[in-house]
Design a protein around this motif. Structure first.
Motif, PDB file in Angstrom:
ATOM      1  N   LEU A  80       0.794  -1.233   0.000  1.00  0.00           N
ATOM      2  CA  LEU A  80       0.000   0.000   0.000  1.00  0.00           C
ATOM      3  C   LEU A  80       0.824   1.281   0.000  1.00  0.00           C
ATOM      4  CD1 LEU A  80      -2.745  -1.062   2.578  1.00  0.00           C
ATOM      5  CD2 LEU A  80      -3.035  -0.816   0.109  1.00  0.00           C
ATOM      6  N   LEU A  81       1.983   1.282   0.647  1.00  0.00           N
ATOM      7  CA  LEU A  81       2.738   2.523   0.832  1.00  0.00           C
ATOM      8  C   LEU A  81       3.528   2.895  -0.416  1.00  0.00           C
ATOM      9  CD1 LEU A  81       3.669   4.760   2.827  1.00  0.00           C
ATOM     10  CD2 LEU A  81       5.600   3.262   3.401  1.00  0.00           C
ATOM     11  N   ARG A  82       3.436   4.158  -0.797  1.00  0.00           N
ATOM     12  CA  ARG A  82       4.229   4.686  -1.911  1.00  0.00           C
ATOM     13  C   ARG A  82       4.881   5.995  -1.467  1.00  0.00           C
ATOM     14  NH1 ARG A  82       3.357   0.383  -2.695  1.00  0.00           N
ATOM     15  NH2 ARG A  82       2.345  -0.688  -4.438  1.00  0.00           N
ATOM     16  N   CYS A 121       2.710   8.458   7.915  1.00  0.00           N
ATOM     17  CA  CYS A 121       3.594   8.833   6.802  1.00  0.00           C
ATOM     18  C   CYS A 121       2.866   9.667   5.759  1.00  0.00           C
ATOM     19  CB  CYS A 121       4.198   7.575   6.166  1.00  0.00           C
ATOM     20  SG  CYS A 121       5.408   6.754   7.230  1.00  0.00           S
ATOM     21  N   MET A 122       1.591   9.412   5.540  1.00  0.00           N
ATOM     22  CA  MET A 122       0.838  10.229   4.588  1.00  0.00           C
ATOM     23  C   MET A 122       0.592  11.628   5.143  1.00  0.00           C
ATOM     24  SD  MET A 122      -1.916   7.740   2.649  1.00  0.00           S
ATOM     25  CE  MET A 122      -2.861   7.379   4.127  1.00  0.00           C
ATOM     26  N   LEU A 123       0.349  11.715   6.440  1.00  0.00           N
ATOM     27  CA  LEU A 123       0.045  13.008   7.044  1.00  0.00           C
ATOM     28  C   LEU A 123       1.278  13.880   7.191  1.00  0.00           C
ATOM     29  CD1 LEU A 123      -2.093  14.807   8.437  1.00  0.00           C
ATOM     30  CD2 LEU A 123      -1.462  13.698  10.594  1.00  0.00           C
ATOM     31  N   ALA A 124       2.395  13.299   7.620  1.00  0.00           N
ATOM     32  CA  ALA A 124       3.558  14.105   7.986  1.00  0.00           C
ATOM     33  C   ALA A 124       4.687  14.095   6.965  1.00  0.00           C
ATOM     34  CB  ALA A 124       4.104  13.615   9.343  1.00  0.00           C
ATOM     35  N   LEU A 125       4.732  13.078   6.102  1.00  0.00           N
ATOM     36  CA  LEU A 125       5.928  12.912   5.278  1.00  0.00           C
ATOM     37  C   LEU A 125       5.642  12.851   3.785  1.00  0.00           C
ATOM     38  CD1 LEU A 125       7.630  10.258   7.564  1.00  0.00           C
ATOM     39  CD2 LEU A 125       8.176  12.687   7.424  1.00  0.00           C
ATOM     40  N   GLY A 126       4.432  13.150   3.383  1.00  0.00           N
ATOM     41  CA  GLY A 126       4.126  13.218   1.965  1.00  0.00           C
ATOM     42  C   GLY A 126       4.052  11.892   1.251  1.00  0.00           C
ATOM     43  N   ALA A 127       3.948  10.787   1.982  1.00  0.00           N
ATOM     44  CA  ALA A 127       3.746   9.491   1.336  1.00  0.00           C
ATOM     45  C   ALA A 127       2.309   9.404   0.842  1.00  0.00           C
ATOM     46  CB  ALA A 127       4.057   8.365   2.313  1.00  0.00           C
ATOM     47  N   TRP A 128       2.019   8.364   0.070  1.00  0.00           N
ATOM     48  CA  TRP A 128       0.655   8.229  -0.425  1.00  0.00           C
ATOM     49  C   TRP A 128       0.325   6.755  -0.637  1.00  0.00           C
ATOM     50  CZ3 TRP A 128       4.773   9.702  -3.406  1.00  0.00           C
ATOM     51  CH2 TRP A 128       5.025   8.975  -4.576  1.00  0.00           C
ATOM     52  N   CYS A 129      -0.964   6.508  -0.802  1.00  0.00           N
ATOM     53  CA  CYS A 129      -1.482   5.186  -1.099  1.00  0.00           C
ATOM     54  C   CYS A 129      -2.365   5.335  -2.327  1.00  0.00           C
ATOM     55  CB  CYS A 129      -2.269   4.622   0.085  1.00  0.00           C
ATOM     56  SG  CYS A 129      -3.179   3.096  -0.266  1.00  0.00           S
ATOM     57  N   SER A 130      -1.971   4.706  -3.418  1.00  0.00           N
ATOM     58  CA  SER A 130      -2.710   4.838  -4.667  1.00  0.00           C
ATOM     59  C   SER A 130      -3.695   3.689  -4.801  1.00  0.00           C
ATOM     60  CB  SER A 130      -1.753   4.847  -5.864  1.00  0.00           C
ATOM     61  OG  SER A 130      -2.462   4.964  -7.068  1.00  0.00           O
ATOM     62  N   PRO A 131      -4.991   3.910  -4.581  1.00  0.00           N
ATOM     63  CA  PRO A 131      -5.944   2.802  -4.527  1.00  0.00           C
ATOM     64  C   PRO A 131      -6.213   2.143  -5.856  1.00  0.00           C
ATOM     65  CG  PRO A 131      -7.092   4.903  -4.375  1.00  0.00           C
ATOM     66  CD  PRO A 131      -5.615   5.206  -4.303  1.00  0.00           C
ATOM     67  N   TRP A 235     -14.088  15.243  -0.262  1.00  0.00           N
ATOM     68  CA  TRP A 235     -13.139  14.892  -1.314  1.00  0.00           C
ATOM     69  C   TRP A 235     -11.760  14.539  -0.755  1.00  0.00           C
ATOM     70  CZ3 TRP A 235     -16.041  14.009  -5.305  1.00  0.00           C
ATOM     71  CH2 TRP A 235     -17.191  14.771  -5.487  1.00  0.00           C
ATOM     72  N   VAL A 236     -11.752  13.750   0.301  1.00  0.00           N
ATOM     73  CA  VAL A 236     -10.512  13.316   0.949  1.00  0.00           C
ATOM     74  C   VAL A 236     -10.012  12.048   0.274  1.00  0.00           C
ATOM     75  CG1 VAL A 236      -9.513  12.464   3.105  1.00  0.00           C
ATOM     76  CG2 VAL A 236     -11.167  14.353   3.144  1.00  0.00           C
ATOM     77  N   ASN A 237      -8.763  12.051  -0.146  1.00  0.00           N
ATOM     78  CA  ASN A 237      -8.160  10.845  -0.700  1.00  0.00           C
ATOM     79  C   ASN A 237      -7.885   9.824   0.404  1.00  0.00           C
ATOM     80  OD1 ASN A 237      -8.063  11.841  -3.369  1.00  0.00           O
ATOM     81  ND2 ASN A 237      -6.138  12.910  -2.950  1.00  0.00           N
ATOM     82  N   ASN A 238      -7.902   8.556   0.037  1.00  0.00           N
ATOM     83  CA  ASN A 238      -7.627   7.473   0.996  1.00  0.00           C
ATOM     84  C   ASN A 238      -8.538   7.565   2.215  1.00  0.00           C
ATOM     85  OD1 ASN A 238      -5.271   6.427  -0.510  1.00  0.00           O
ATOM     86  ND2 ASN A 238      -4.324   8.358   0.108  1.00  0.00           N
ATOM     87  N   ALA A 239      -9.809   7.796   1.951  1.00  0.00           N
ATOM     88  CA  ALA A 239     -10.768   8.022   3.033  1.00  0.00           C
ATOM     89  C   ALA A 239     -10.893   6.813   3.954  1.00  0.00           C
ATOM     90  CB  ALA A 239     -12.136   8.384   2.450  1.00  0.00           C
TER      91      ALA A 239
END
Length: 291
Positions: A80-82, A121-131, A235-239
């Motif tokens: 999941l982590l990118r 990591c998504m909140l503080a470090l700019g990581a993302w999860c591409s669903p 419109w929140v990503n990774n809700a």
């Protein structure tokens, strides 16, 4: 093969099936589905998770729980982590595993480790999860989902998975009908690999869901509803990730209001320092209270 022989062959610990599922999913993703995962990332996450499990077990002086749960969390993060930053995957693994030892209420950790590692990591470090990164091979995803359902059932939390999935599908279908969209739109929204992982391996975690069944069903429906509002109202990503992370702190309160026997992973030998709470009857000799 009769039922008795089948039961003797079937793994007693459902985490073995979870490991088989996630490992095959990751292997298929890297070799066939072409996930955008650097080859060094899964080994780094797995090594960090296992090292953190080893170190925290000794630092906190708790019974050794083994590495099965740590491996499950690390495989989930690998899928999941990118991120574009090399050290973020290791930090995510450290946060995920250490949270089991540090963030606890009455002997039970609050957050699903994979969920918390992703959220931090998504909140503080700019990581993302591409669903939607894995394509929409409906047959392949359906088989993964069926396998996932069997695993969730073996871990005694199929009620959470089914309650969440039913709520999520109902909300999505209602929106499709309200907007006058075609049924294919709904199928497109459901043919997502990350949804299956979330349903059968994250929200269904028996160590972080409410102890009583009716509470688990309500919790699952609440996660689906909040995620739906976040996704389509704000419109929140990774809700789904955010919804579970926000609602998980309510589980200790739910357990206090609706007490029931606490789930334990089966192990070969019980540890003498096993913890019991007023809501939990004495545990059989195949249980453990470690993280």
């Amino acid at each position: 093969m009769d039922a008795q022989r089948l039961r003797s062959w079937w793994p007693e610990d459902p985490r073995l099936l979870q490991l088989a599922f996630l490992s095959s999913f990751l292997a298929a993703g890297l070799s066939v589905l072409h996930f955008d995962v650097p080859p060094w990332q899964p080994p780094l996450i797995i090594a960090t998770a296992c090292a953190t499990q080893w170190g925290m077990t000794r630092l906190m002086r708790v019974p050794d729980a083994g590495y099965r749960s740590a491996l499950i969390s690390s495989l989930g993060l690998s899928l999941l982590l990118r991120t574009d930053t090399p050290w973020v995957p290791a930090l995510a693994a450290f946060v995920a595993i250490s949270s089991k030892f540090v963030i606890r209420v009455r002997g039970k950790h609050i957050f699903n480790p994979t969920n918390l590692g992703l959220a931090v990591c998504m909140l503080a470090l700019g990581a993302w999860c591409s669903p939607s990164q894995w394509g929409e091979s409906a047959g392949l995803l359906a088989w993964f989902g069926i396998f996932g359902l069997a695993v969730a059932h073996r871990s005694f939390r199929s009620d959470v998975s089914l309650a969440f999935l039913a709520s999520w599908v109902a909300l999505k279908a209602g929106r499709v009908l309200y907007l006058g969209q075609r049924p294919e739109v709904l199928l497109h929204q459901l043919n997502v690999g990350s949804l299956i992982l979330f349903t059968f391996f994250m929200i269904s975690d028996p160590k972080t869901t409410p102890d009583r069944r009716v509470a688990r069903v309500g919790f699952a429906a609440s996660v689906a509803l909040l995620a739906f509002i976040l996704q389509h109202g704000f419109w929140v990503n990774n809700a789904l990730i955010w919804s579970l992370c926000l609602l998980s702190p309510a589980v200790p309160l739910v357990d206090r209001l609706l007490p029931s026997a606490r789930f334990r992973w089966p192990v070969a030998v019980a540890h003498p320092s096993i913890e019991r709470t007023p809501e939990c009857p004495p545990l059989p000799a195949t249980s453990s209270a470690s993280p």
